[in-house]
Design a protein around this motif. Sequence first.
Motif: not given
Length: 192
Positions: A26-28, A161-163, A153-154, A17-21
Amino acid sequence: MWDFALAFVALFVAVDILGVIPLYLSLTGGLSPDARRRLPRQSTFTATAVGLGFLLVGDVVLRVLGISVADFQVAGGILLVVLSVHDLLSSGKEPPAAARTVGAVPLGTPLIVGPAALATLALLVQNHGYPVALVALGANMVLAFLVLFHADKVGRVFGPAGSEVIAKVANLLLAAFGVSLVRRGLVDFLKK
């Protein structure tokens, strides 16, 4: 409790899920605030429905096709390795254009619950049983909802880069889990 912890972590890595952020953001980006508030619920509802559906019919399908646990472990492990290596080596995912159904497709499935999560769910049922798999799925979907609800926020905390780093580490863990499944499947197959 240990079985749940193992199941939760395996599914957490598969869901990523963190990789989906970054994709979610970008999608929203062009959507109204109301639409953005609805997306976490729509996405996690879709992902949960797909996961539950697979849990309900996955075991029956395996039995009808004559697929053993060892067969599915090897196939699922290879699939997890291939998917994770693909994501590890890709320079970035191109997000599809935003649409009214962006919460269901592509966010709910295949981004949150896709092939890796489905293969993991099937293996969790075989190794730990339905109750553990259901609780692990539920816990991961609650976490996914919370992460998506607070994605802005996340995303600011981790940055792009962190994501990306988190996504790559999760894919590395997913590849290791896939190798472990192949090894266990081969050991079970050779015992017969």
